[in-house]
Write a protein that holds these residues in place. Structure first.
Motif, PDB file in Angstrom:
ATOM      1  N   SER A   1       1.099  -1.049   0.180  1.00 57.65           N
ATOM      2  CA  SER A   1      -0.011  -0.104   0.038  1.00 57.65           C
ATOM      3  C   SER A   1       1.075   1.492   0.352  1.00 57.65           C
ATOM      4  CB  SER A   1      -0.932   0.155   1.077  1.00 57.65           C
ATOM      5  OG  SER A   1      -1.592   0.884   1.655  1.00 57.65           O
ATOM      6  N   SER A   2       0.345   2.462  -0.473  1.00 57.49           N
ATOM      7  CA  SER A   2       0.646   3.458  -0.512  1.00 57.49           C
ATOM      8  C   SER A   2       1.314   4.470   0.986  1.00 57.49           C
ATOM      9  CB  SER A   2       0.363   4.388  -1.729  1.00 57.49           C
ATOM     10  OG  SER A   2      -0.556   4.725  -1.284  1.00 57.49           O
ATOM     11  N   GLY A   3       2.045   5.697   0.700  1.00 57.21           N
ATOM     12  CA  GLY A   3       1.737   6.243   2.151  1.00 57.21           C
ATOM     13  C   GLY A   3       0.729   6.487   2.303  1.00 57.21           C
ATOM     14  N   PRO A   4       0.394   7.496   1.450  1.00 58.09           N
ATOM     15  CA  PRO A   4      -1.313   7.966   1.886  1.00 58.09           C
ATOM     16  C   PRO A   4      -1.959   7.418   2.066  1.00 58.09           C
ATOM     17  CG  PRO A   4      -0.351   9.148   0.056  1.00 58.09           C
ATOM     18  CD  PRO A   4       0.189   8.071  -0.302  1.00 58.09           C
ATOM     19  N   GLY A   5      -2.276   5.834   1.686  1.00 52.89           N
ATOM     20  CA  GLY A   5      -3.093   5.011   1.855  1.00 52.89           C
ATOM     21  C   GLY A   5      -2.951   4.704   3.018  1.00 52.89           C
ATOM     22  N   LEU A   6      -1.421   4.570   3.805  1.00 51.62           N
ATOM     23  CA  LEU A   6      -1.552   3.669   5.025  1.00 51.62           C
ATOM     24  C   LEU A   6      -1.809   5.046   5.955  1.00 51.62           C
ATOM     25  CD1 LEU A   6       1.776   2.326   4.686  1.00 51.62           C
ATOM     26  CD2 LEU A   6      -0.403   1.034   5.106  1.00 51.62           C
ATOM     27  N   TYR A   7      -1.533   5.715   5.475  1.00 58.43           N
ATOM     28  CA  TYR A   7      -2.264   7.401   6.646  1.00 58.43           C
ATOM     29  C   TYR A   7      -3.190   7.406   7.113  1.00 58.43           C
ATOM     30  CZ  TYR A   7      -2.762  12.110   8.467  1.00 58.43           C
ATOM     31  OH  TYR A   7      -2.619  13.396   8.987  1.00 58.43           O
ATOM     32  N   PHE A   8      -4.790   7.196   5.938  1.00 54.69           N
ATOM     33  CA  PHE A   8      -4.926   7.587   6.061  1.00 54.69           C
ATOM     34  C   PHE A   8      -5.691   6.111   6.844  1.00 54.69           C
ATOM     35  CE2 PHE A   8      -5.744  10.105   2.305  1.00 54.69           C
ATOM     36  CZ  PHE A   8      -6.175  11.216   3.025  1.00 54.69           C
ATOM     37  N   GLY A   9      -5.559   4.829   6.751  1.00 50.32           N
ATOM     38  CA  GLY A   9      -6.275   3.216   7.408  1.00 50.32           C
ATOM     39  C   GLY A   9      -5.413   4.047   8.772  1.00 50.32           C
ATOM     40  N   LEU A  10      -4.388   4.751   8.627  1.00 55.07           N
ATOM     41  CA  LEU A  10      -4.782   4.262  10.342  1.00 55.07           C
ATOM     42  C   LEU A  10      -5.189   5.980  11.031  1.00 55.07           C
ATOM     43  CD1 LEU A  10      -0.252   4.305  10.584  1.00 55.07           C
ATOM     44  CD2 LEU A  10      -2.185   3.424  11.789  1.00 55.07           C
ATOM     45  N   VAL A  11      -5.778   6.672  10.636  1.00 55.31           N
ATOM     46  CA  VAL A  11      -6.169   7.996  10.885  1.00 55.31           C
ATOM     47  C   VAL A  11      -7.616   7.742  11.412  1.00 55.31           C
ATOM     48  CG1 VAL A  11      -7.157   9.907  10.158  1.00 55.31           C
ATOM     49  CG2 VAL A  11      -5.415  10.109  10.233  1.00 55.31           C
ATOM     50  N   ILE A  12      -7.961   6.852  10.322  1.00 50.88           N
ATOM     51  CA  ILE A  12      -9.350   6.211  10.358  1.00 50.88           C
ATOM     52  C   ILE A  12      -9.702   5.079  11.206  1.00 50.88           C
ATOM     53  CG2 ILE A  12     -11.070   4.377   9.441  1.00 50.88           C
ATOM     54  CD1 ILE A  12     -10.992   7.749   8.323  1.00 50.88           C
ATOM     55  N   ARG A  13      -8.930   4.244  11.327  1.00 49.16           N
ATOM     56  CA  ARG A  13      -8.577   3.571  12.769  1.00 49.16           C
ATOM     57  C   ARG A  13      -8.785   3.827  14.073  1.00 49.16           C
ATOM     58  NH1 ARG A  13      -6.183   0.634   8.734  1.00 49.16           N
ATOM     59  NH2 ARG A  13      -4.231   0.800   9.698  1.00 49.16           N
ATOM     60  N   GLN A  14      -7.194   4.273  14.589  1.00 46.49           N
ATOM     61  CA  GLN A  14      -6.691   5.107  15.860  1.00 46.49           C
ATOM     62  C   GLN A  14      -7.546   6.006  15.848  1.00 46.49           C
ATOM     63  OE1 GLN A  14      -4.801   2.442  17.002  1.00 46.49           O
ATOM     64  NE2 GLN A  14      -5.047   1.626  15.221  1.00 46.49           N
ATOM     65  N   PHE A  15      -7.344   7.169  15.239  1.00 44.14           N
ATOM     66  CA  PHE A  15      -8.592   8.505  15.675  1.00 44.14           C
ATOM     67  C   PHE A  15      -9.459   8.854  15.591  1.00 44.14           C
ATOM     68  CE2 PHE A  15      -9.676  13.262  14.730  1.00 44.14           C
ATOM     69  CZ  PHE A  15      -8.361  13.467  15.864  1.00 44.14           C
ATOM     70  N   PHE A  16     -10.094   8.347  14.546  1.00 45.80           N
ATOM     71  CA  PHE A  16     -11.385   7.730  14.422  1.00 45.80           C
ATOM     72  C   PHE A  16     -12.369   6.849  15.221  1.00 45.80           C
ATOM     73  CE2 PHE A  16     -10.744  11.563  11.309  1.00 45.80           C
ATOM     74  CZ  PHE A  16     -12.114  12.425  12.019  1.00 45.80           C
ATOM     75  N   GLY A  17     -11.574   5.633  15.522  1.00 41.47           N
ATOM     76  CA  GLY A  17     -11.844   4.487  16.458  1.00 41.47           C
ATOM     77  C   GLY A  17     -12.668   3.669  15.224  1.00 41.47           C
ATOM     78  N   LEU A  18     -12.688   3.300  13.894  1.00 46.41           N
ATOM     79  CA  LEU A  18     -13.326   2.725  12.836  1.00 46.41           C
ATOM     80  C   LEU A  18     -13.020   1.619  12.336  1.00 46.41           C
ATOM     81  CD1 LEU A  18     -15.046   5.391  10.419  1.00 46.41           C
ATOM     82  CD2 LEU A  18     -15.958   4.209  11.894  1.00 46.41           C
ATOM     83  N   ARG A  19     -13.233   0.307  12.482  1.00 41.87           N
ATOM     84  CA  ARG A  19     -12.642  -0.370  12.527  1.00 41.87           C
ATOM     85  C   ARG A  19     -14.607  -1.770  11.200  1.00 41.87           C
ATOM     86  NH1 ARG A  19     -10.825  -3.070  17.110  1.00 41.87           N
ATOM     87  NH2 ARG A  19     -11.666  -1.670  18.176  1.00 41.87           N
ATOM     88  N   GLU A  20     -13.396  -2.238  10.544  1.00 43.22           N
ATOM     89  CA  GLU A  20     -14.684  -3.189  10.102  1.00 43.22           C
ATOM     90  C   GLU A  20     -14.202  -4.170  10.207  1.00 43.22           C
ATOM     91  OE1 GLU A  20     -16.895  -3.801   5.428  1.00 43.22           O
ATOM     92  OE2 GLU A  20     -15.371  -2.293   5.540  1.00 43.22           O
ATOM     93  N   THR A  21     -15.392  -5.027  10.576  1.00 42.34           N
ATOM     94  CA  THR A  21     -15.262  -6.959  10.661  1.00 42.34           C
ATOM     95  C   THR A  21     -16.484  -7.122   9.738  1.00 42.34           C
ATOM     96  OG1 THR A  21     -17.005  -7.566  12.601  1.00 42.34           O
ATOM     97  CG2 THR A  21     -14.732  -6.967  13.276  1.00 42.34           C
ATOM     98  N   LYS A  22     -16.259  -8.449   8.979  1.00 42.14           N
ATOM     99  CA  LYS A  22     -16.693  -9.126   8.665  1.00 42.14           C
ATOM    100  C   LYS A  22     -18.680  -9.162   8.364  1.00 42.14           C
ATOM    101  CE  LYS A  22     -18.354 -13.969   7.389  1.00 42.14           C
ATOM    102  NZ  LYS A  22     -19.114 -14.629   7.820  1.00 42.14           N
TER     103      LYS A  22
END
Length: 107
Positions: free
Chosen positions: A1-22
Motif C-alpha cells: 500500500s502507498s504512504g497516503p493509503g497507510l496514513y488514511f488507514g491509521l487515521v480512520i482506525r486509530q483516531f476516528f476509531g472505525l474498524r470493520e469486521t465481517k
C-alpha cells in the motif's frame, strides 16, 4: 500500500476509531475534547455517511451511536485499559442508513 493509503488507514482506525469486521463496524474513537463536533465523511456498508462525534462525558468509550435520533443496537467491546468501543452489526447499520445518512457518536 502507498504512504497516503497507510496514513488514511491509521487515521480512520486509530483516531476516528472505525474498524470493520465481517459482520460489524466498531466505533472506538479516542479524541481530545477540543475536537468535539468533528465530522468524518466515510463509506459504511456501501453508503456515503456523515459521522459526527459529540464529546459529552468522555474522550473515549462511546455511550451510543445514533441515526435519525435512535440509538443503534450495540455491544460493548472489551478493553483492559479503558472503556471499549461499540460494536454495531452491519445489518442494523444498513437498516438505519436506509432513512438517514447521518450518524452521531456520543462519547
Amino acid at each position: 500500500s502507498s504512504g497516503p493509503g497507510l496514513y488514511f488507514g491509521l487515521v480512520i482506525r486509530q483516531f476516528f476509531g472505525l474498524r470493520e469486521t465481517k459482520d460489524a463496524w466498531i466505533f472506538d474513537p479516542v479524541l481530545a475534547i477540543e475536537l468535539n463536533g468533528i465530522v468524518l465523511n466515510w463509506e459504511l456498508c456501501g453508503e456515503s455517511v456523515e459521522i459526527k462525534y459529540q464529546l459529552l462525558k468522555n474522550s473515549s468509550g462511546p455511550e451510543s451511536v445514533e441515526c435519525a435520533e435512535q440509538s443503534l443496537p450495540a455491544i460493548r467491546e472489551s478493553n483492559p485499559y479503558r472503556t471499549g468501543g461499540l460494536i454495531v452489526q452491519k445489518v442494523d447499520l444498513e437498516a438505519a442508513l436506509i432513512n438517514d445518512s447521518h450518524l452521531i457518536v456520543y462519547l
